[in-house]
Motif scaffolding. Structure first.
Motif, PDB file in Angstrom:
ATOM      1  N   VAL A  68      -7.384 -39.949  19.411  1.00 42.90           N
ATOM      2  CA  VAL A  68      -6.978 -39.116  20.539  1.00 42.90           C
ATOM      3  C   VAL A  68      -7.340 -37.677  20.184  1.00 42.90           C
ATOM      4  CG1 VAL A  68      -5.046 -38.366  21.966  1.00 42.90           C
ATOM      5  CG2 VAL A  68      -5.152 -40.718  21.126  1.00 42.90           C
ATOM      6  N   ALA A  69      -8.157 -37.042  20.992  1.00 44.56           N
ATOM      7  CA  ALA A  69      -8.804 -35.789  20.641  1.00 44.56           C
ATOM      8  C   ALA A  69      -8.733 -34.823  21.820  1.00 44.56           C
ATOM      9  CB  ALA A  69     -10.259 -36.075  20.255  1.00 44.56           C
ATOM     10  N   PRO A  70      -9.251 -33.610  21.650  1.00 41.00           N
ATOM     11  CA  PRO A  70      -9.254 -32.674  22.783  1.00 41.00           C
ATOM     12  C   PRO A  70      -9.971 -33.223  24.010  1.00 41.00           C
ATOM     13  CG  PRO A  70      -9.813 -31.530  20.757  1.00 41.00           C
ATOM     14  CD  PRO A  70      -9.762 -32.988  20.416  1.00 41.00           C
ATOM     15  N   GLU A  71     -10.948 -34.100  23.773  1.00 42.44           N
ATOM     16  CA  GLU A  71     -11.672 -34.687  24.900  1.00 42.44           C
ATOM     17  C   GLU A  71     -10.788 -35.583  25.760  1.00 42.44           C
ATOM     18  OE1 GLU A  71     -14.778 -34.219  21.558  1.00 42.44           O
ATOM     19  OE2 GLU A  71     -12.638 -34.666  21.733  1.00 42.44           O
ATOM     20  N   THR A  72      -9.648 -36.020  25.234  1.00 41.40           N
ATOM     21  CA  THR A  72      -8.773 -36.946  25.948  1.00 41.40           C
ATOM     22  C   THR A  72      -7.823 -36.183  26.853  1.00 41.40           C
ATOM     23  OG1 THR A  72      -8.802 -38.315  23.939  1.00 41.40           O
ATOM     24  CG2 THR A  72      -7.243 -38.920  25.679  1.00 41.40           C
ATOM     25  N   PRO A  73      -7.901 -36.349  28.166  1.00 35.64           N
ATOM     26  CA  PRO A  73      -6.964 -35.644  29.047  1.00 35.64           C
ATOM     27  C   PRO A  73      -5.517 -35.990  28.704  1.00 35.64           C
ATOM     28  CG  PRO A  73      -8.729 -36.675  30.311  1.00 35.64           C
ATOM     29  CD  PRO A  73      -8.856 -37.179  28.907  1.00 35.64           C
ATOM     30  N   GLY A  74      -4.670 -35.001  28.756  1.00 32.59           N
ATOM     31  CA  GLY A  74      -3.256 -35.208  28.492  1.00 32.59           C
ATOM     32  C   GLY A  74      -2.859 -35.075  27.039  1.00 32.59           C
ATOM     33  N   SER A  75      -3.829 -34.918  26.137  1.00 33.92           N
ATOM     34  CA  SER A  75      -3.517 -34.865  24.716  1.00 33.92           C
ATOM     35  C   SER A  75      -3.225 -33.443  24.265  1.00 33.92           C
ATOM     36  CB  SER A  75      -4.684 -35.418  23.905  1.00 33.92           C
ATOM     37  OG  SER A  75      -4.482 -35.194  22.524  1.00 33.92           O
ATOM     38  N   ASN A  93      -6.796 -27.073   9.507  1.00 33.83           N
ATOM     39  CA  ASN A  93      -8.088 -27.715   9.771  1.00 33.83           C
ATOM     40  C   ASN A  93      -8.114 -28.345  11.153  1.00 33.83           C
ATOM     41  OD1 ASN A  93      -9.174 -27.141   7.282  1.00 33.83           O
ATOM     42  ND2 ASN A  93      -8.754 -29.153   6.406  1.00 33.83           N
ATOM     43  N   GLN A  94      -7.086 -29.124  11.448  1.00 30.54           N
ATOM     44  CA  GLN A  94      -7.070 -29.859  12.710  1.00 30.54           C
ATOM     45  C   GLN A  94      -7.022 -28.913  13.907  1.00 30.54           C
ATOM     46  OE1 GLN A  94      -7.574 -33.134  12.818  1.00 30.54           O
ATOM     47  NE2 GLN A  94      -7.640 -33.188  10.591  1.00 30.54           N
ATOM     48  N   HIS A  95      -6.214 -27.856  13.802  1.00 31.00           N
ATOM     49  CA  HIS A  95      -6.120 -26.920  14.925  1.00 31.00           C
ATOM     50  C   HIS A  95      -7.431 -26.148  15.091  1.00 31.00           C
ATOM     51  CE1 HIS A  95      -3.795 -24.849  17.988  1.00 31.00           C
ATOM     52  NE2 HIS A  95      -4.263 -23.688  17.540  1.00 31.00           N
ATOM     53  N   ALA A  96      -8.054 -25.783  13.970  1.00 30.78           N
ATOM     54  CA  ALA A  96      -9.338 -25.083  14.055  1.00 30.78           C
ATOM     55  C   ALA A  96     -10.392 -25.966  14.714  1.00 30.78           C
ATOM     56  CB  ALA A  96      -9.790 -24.658  12.657  1.00 30.78           C
ATOM     57  N   PRO A 112     -15.079 -27.399  28.925  1.00 28.54           N
ATOM     58  CA  PRO A 112     -14.754 -26.272  29.807  1.00 28.54           C
ATOM     59  C   PRO A 112     -13.471 -26.444  30.602  1.00 28.54           C
ATOM     60  CG  PRO A 112     -16.661 -27.510  30.623  1.00 28.54           C
ATOM     61  CD  PRO A 112     -16.383 -28.020  29.252  1.00 28.54           C
ATOM     62  N   TRP A 113     -13.041 -27.691  30.818  1.00 26.17           N
ATOM     63  CA  TRP A 113     -11.809 -27.869  31.588  1.00 26.17           C
ATOM     64  C   TRP A 113     -10.555 -27.544  30.777  1.00 26.17           C
ATOM     65  CZ3 TRP A 113      -8.548 -31.568  29.605  1.00 26.17           C
ATOM     66  CH2 TRP A 113      -9.104 -32.580  28.826  1.00 26.17           C
ATOM     67  N   ARG A 114     -10.687 -27.445  29.456  1.00 33.24           N
ATOM     68  CA  ARG A 114      -9.574 -26.984  28.615  1.00 33.24           C
ATOM     69  C   ARG A 114      -9.537 -25.456  28.676  1.00 33.24           C
ATOM     70  NH1 ARG A 114      -5.626 -30.425  26.384  1.00 33.24           N
ATOM     71  NH2 ARG A 114      -6.583 -32.419  25.837  1.00 33.24           N
ATOM     72  N   ARG A 115      -8.484 -24.901  29.222  1.00 33.37           N
ATOM     73  CA  ARG A 115      -8.404 -23.455  29.380  1.00 33.37           C
ATOM     74  C   ARG A 115      -7.964 -22.794  28.084  1.00 33.37           C
ATOM     75  NH1 ARG A 115      -8.352 -21.967  34.685  1.00 33.37           N
ATOM     76  NH2 ARG A 115      -8.848 -19.944  33.759  1.00 33.37           N
ATOM     77  N   PRO A 116      -8.386 -21.556  27.836  1.00 29.56           N
ATOM     78  CA  PRO A 116      -8.015 -20.866  26.588  1.00 29.56           C
ATOM     79  C   PRO A 116      -6.504 -20.739  26.427  1.00 29.56           C
ATOM     80  CG  PRO A 116      -9.799 -19.715  27.706  1.00 29.56           C
ATOM     81  CD  PRO A 116      -9.310 -20.764  28.658  1.00 29.56           C
ATOM     82  N   VAL A 160     -13.810 -27.265  19.406  1.00 28.89           N
ATOM     83  CA  VAL A 160     -14.290 -28.205  20.417  1.00 28.89           C
ATOM     84  C   VAL A 160     -13.928 -27.720  21.821  1.00 28.89           C
ATOM     85  CG1 VAL A 160     -14.039 -30.550  21.310  1.00 28.89           C
ATOM     86  CG2 VAL A 160     -14.270 -30.173  18.859  1.00 28.89           C
ATOM     87  N   THR A 161     -12.691 -27.293  22.011  1.00 28.08           N
ATOM     88  CA  THR A 161     -12.271 -26.899  23.356  1.00 28.08           C
ATOM     89  C   THR A 161     -12.960 -25.618  23.806  1.00 28.08           C
ATOM     90  OG1 THR A 161     -10.343 -25.727  22.458  1.00 28.08           O
ATOM     91  CG2 THR A 161     -10.028 -28.000  23.154  1.00 28.08           C
TER      92      THR A 161
END
Length: 804
Positions: free
Chosen positions: A145-152, A509-512, A523-527, A517-518
């Motif tokens: 489950v990664a940033p690419e996954t909606p809702g994560s 590491n994981q947050h970086a 692009p749908w992940r907002r800053p 990626v986001t």
């Protein structure tokens, strides 16, 4: 006590059948659809509806994925959907077993939130084929489950952080419920084990709720899990001891399990609402016992029961890919086809591959879908902080070094008023492991208290349910809370001793990676607001605590990450710290690391000079230099508060003993300016770097951390061959502050000796000065051995006022 626990255990199982026949049938179909899609993602690249016999051409050449946890995640998802619709809930799904991505991708595709952000993967057979092929495939999506996954909001590449993220998400989000699935393998990690205590910091009057679901399927990759092998009474007692009311749902027969799960979730949500209503009508209440669920299902539930005569369902063999070597074992291909057809896809999807309408109706609509909840895309909800004018907190500097101040104490006054200005918005918190006072940020307690819902005593200070400073002696939990808080659209700061921030290296590491990626690829992940670290009680002022507390290496770890994500600041005094702090709190999608001391230190720059210096990130300190109008004989550079002090003290010695020497003093606030512009957006161009540092003169660089990092950042520069760096070289003990720099050859006397050794024209003319420097080291050692403190000429030194 035994009787009380037995009573608790008796309440932990609910036998009821709230689902009508049609609802039960449709929910089971929806679960089967999610399981079918999950298996398809792991195995198939074509023939998504199995409209023709399955062949090797339909199967991926490399099989990558994790089946074992996925059916349980799918089971939970469909039941949470029912609950959301029945109670009109705002809910997010935090997936602790991160490699359960097939299930989360499947469910978001079924509810339509996946197609909403990836229109090229429509909800039909074409989209299903693309959904299958992209999973764990080059150019596709990862198996976790990664940033690419909606809702994560929880990067699943590493286990242990889901529960802390979930709590961080619901702080100051009174209408949000974070359903957090904790895998039983994940439950063995240190960060997860501590995060259970987050319930002592959750105020039902103003916060949302976390629903932990401990998913016991019994096995990790190839071993049993601890919590699945202790007695049921011990497990429930453990969770009761953590402060939860555990409900147990267990079994493997789908119809019964659906009824049990539905009944239990109805009870659990009713309890959550009862707790919240009581707190919101009566004000502060004692720390409640929040409900949670222990869900015990077979690993790889509904998958092959045996493969090659060996147990698979309900065993560790179902953890990843239960059926492998399809090219070499044709019987495995037939088993795969039989497995997928056992879900009866023709009952779930029409001929176009669209989910049948009576099943699609089970999913919530719009932002109530867990894949589309705006809290899981926090930039959608982010509001700017209201920030005071940082210049108003300036230290009055009448002349360089003439005044002492504690930089972080000054910063604390600024943060206090940041807290005050944002109390109504409830979107700013400060996290740290029991060090707010120690790190001189105690002015915050003039605006708020520490968050605390557990027992209090009359002598306790600054503990309150409404507190907004969060302290727990777990760097993991602090970081997890803050990440969850930021990812759901708020702001914060993490204060920590420098040496022990390494505890969260992996979380950093994981947050970086998430931000990398986001920021560039989704692009749908907002800053979101930046993750801001304040590292204080740093290496050069941990003389009293000794070697174990002396480590500046987190900076090296940070610099490994992408330039688009990381920033490192080393403000030399209080006014530059104020400038940097204001900048970091305004920034988005970065990880900002600020390193600043808390001890009284000379103040060098007035606020106007500090603003100019921080804006550039690097600069020549003209007032400390004497090379105006000529080429310097030596460049004295520094980064960090103690290195700045020692550099200026060295320059003072040079001025008195070698007045003809032309010295240029450079101070670095933004460490990344040292890289060239092609490597980091803050980097100096080669031309500007050469102008400041020269192309051929010796450079003596006093640096806060490990010296080789400066070489690494500047290796492409023209004058790198003449760069000599002093910094921490893993020499430390329990000693005096000045002896720390002496042990690491970064003291003023060593810096002057470096100049003598590297400026050719000095030669033998500086022999007497070299001997004087040697004698000073001897005097220093004798003095601290006798008195236990540094010599007065060290502690009382002021810029431009020294005498031999």
């Amino acid at each position: 006590m035994e009787q009380r626990l037995q009573t608790e255990h008796a309440k932990s199982r609910i036998e009821a059948s709230p689902l009508a026949a049609d609802e039960l049938r449709n929910m089971d179909c929806y679960w089967r659809a999610a399981n079918y899609l999950s298996v398809g993602q792991i195995y198939l690249r074509d023939n998504p509806l199995l409209t023709e016999p399955l062949t090797l051409e339909h199967v991926k050449a490399r099989l990558l994925g994790h089946w074992g946890t996925t059916p349980g995640l799918n089971f939970i998802y469909v039941h949470l959907n029912r609950l959301i619709k029945a109670c009109d809930l705002s809910m997010i799904y935090v997936t602790g077993p991160g490699h359960g991505a097939p299930g989360l991708v499947a469910n978001t595709w079924l509810e339509g939130s996946y197609t909403a952000v990836y229109p090229n993967i429509p909800q039909d057979a074409v989209g299903m084929q693309r959904l299958f092929k992209q999973f764990s495939f080059p150019g596709g999506v990862p198996s976790h489950v990664a940033p690419e996954t909606p809702g994560s909001i929880n990067e699943g590449g590493e286990l242990g952080y889901g529960l802390a993220h979930a709590y961080g998400a619901v702080f100051d989000n009174p209408d949000l419920i974070a359903a957090c699935v904790v895998g039983d393998g994940e439950a063995e990690t240190g960060p997860l084990a501590t995060a259970w205590h987050s319930n002592k910091f959750l105020n039902p009057a103003r916060d949302g709720a976390v629903l932990p679901i401990l998913h016991l399927n019994g096995y990790k990759i190839a071993n049993p899990t601890v919590l699945a092998r202790i007695s049921r009474e011990d497990l429930e007692s453990l969770l009761i001891g953590y402060g939860y009311h555990p409900y147990v749902v267990e079994g493997d027969e789908p119809e019964r399990m659906h009824q049990l799960m539905a009944a239990t979730l109805d009870q659990v949500v009713a309890e959550i609402h009862t707790i919240q209503r009581a707190a919101r009508s009566q004000g502060a209440t004692p720390c409640p016992r929040w409900p949670m669920i222990i869900l015990r299902t077979p690993k790889g539930w509904t998958g092959p029961k045996e493969v090659d005569g060996k147990k698979t369902e309900g065993y560790w063999r179902s953890h990843q890919v239960p059926l492998a070597q399809l090219a070499d074992k044709p019987e495995h291909l037939r088993l795969l086809e039989k497995w997928m057809k056992s879900y009866r896809p023709e009952e779930l999807f029409d001929e176009q591959g669209t989910l049948r309408p009576e099943l699609a109706a089970l999913a919530p609509q719009g932002e109530r879908r867990m894949g589309a909840n705006p809290h899981a895309n926090g930039g959608l909800l982010l509001k700017d902080l209201r920030l005071p004018e940082f210049r108003d907190y300036a230290v009055d500097v009448n002349g360089p070094g003439a005044k002492l101040a504690e930089a972080t104490r000054v910063m604390g006054g600024y943060l206090r008023d940041v807290m005050k200005l944002n109390m109504d918005g409830r979107n700013f918190r400060v996290m740290g492991p029991d060090e707010t006072n120690s790190n001189r940020l105690d002015a915050l307690f003039e605006a708020t208290d520490r968050t605390w819902m557990a027992e209090t005593l009359p002598e306790d200070e600054h503990l309150a349910p409404d507190g907004r400073v969060m302290e727990i002696l777990s760097e993991h939990t602090c970081q997890g809370w803050l990440e969850g808080y930021l990812l759901t659209g708020r702001h914060g700061l993490f204060s920590c001793y420098e040496a022990f921030i390494h505890i969260v290296d992996s979380m950093f590491n994981q947050h970086a990676k998430w931000l990398k990626v986001t920021g560039k690829e989704i692009p749908w992940r907002r800053p979101i607001a930046s993750l801001n670290y304040l590292l204080t009680s740093h290496v050069w002022r941990q003389d009293h605590n000794g070697f174990s507390h002396q480590d500046p290496g987190f900076i090296d770890h940070v610099v490994n990450k992408k330039a688009d994500v990381i920033r490192v600041y080393l403000p030399p005094d209080a006014n530059t710290l104020l400038c940097v702090t204001d900048h970091c709190l305004r920034s988005r999608n970065f990880i900002n690391v600020i390193v600043a001391g808390k001890q009284p230190q000379p103040q060098w720059l007035d606020m106007d000079a500090a603003v100019k210096h921080c804006t550039a990130g690097i600069g020549i300190w003209e007032w400390a230099s004497n090379d105006q109008g000529s080429e310097p004989d030596v460049v004295m550079a520094c980064a960090g508060d103690v290195p700045t002090l020692e550099t200026l003290a060295a320059v003072d010695i040079l001025r008195r003993h070698l007045p003809e020497l032309k010295v240029r003093v450079i101070n670095v606030v933004d460490l990344m300016t040292l890289q060239d512009k092609e490597q980091h957006p803050h980097g100096l161009s080669h031309k500007d770097f050469d102008t400041i540092f020269t192309t051929d003169q010796p450079i003596i660089f006093a640096y806060h951390g490990y010296p080789w990092l400066i070489h690494r950042l500047t290796y492409r520069r023209t004058n790198h061959k003449n760069l000599h760096v002093r910094g921490y070289k893993e020499e430390g003990t329990t000693t005096t502050p000045f002896d720390m720099v002496v042990l690491n050859d970064m003291d003023r006397f060593d810096l002057v000796a470096d100049v003598i050794d590297r400026v050719p024209k000095l030669g033998s003319t500086a022999a007497y000065l070299k001997q004087w420097l040697r004698d000073k080291h001897i005097e220093h050692k004798q003095y601290i051995t006798k008195h236990g403190v540094d010599m007065p000429e060290i502690t009382q030194w002021q810029w431009g006022k020294s005498s031999d």
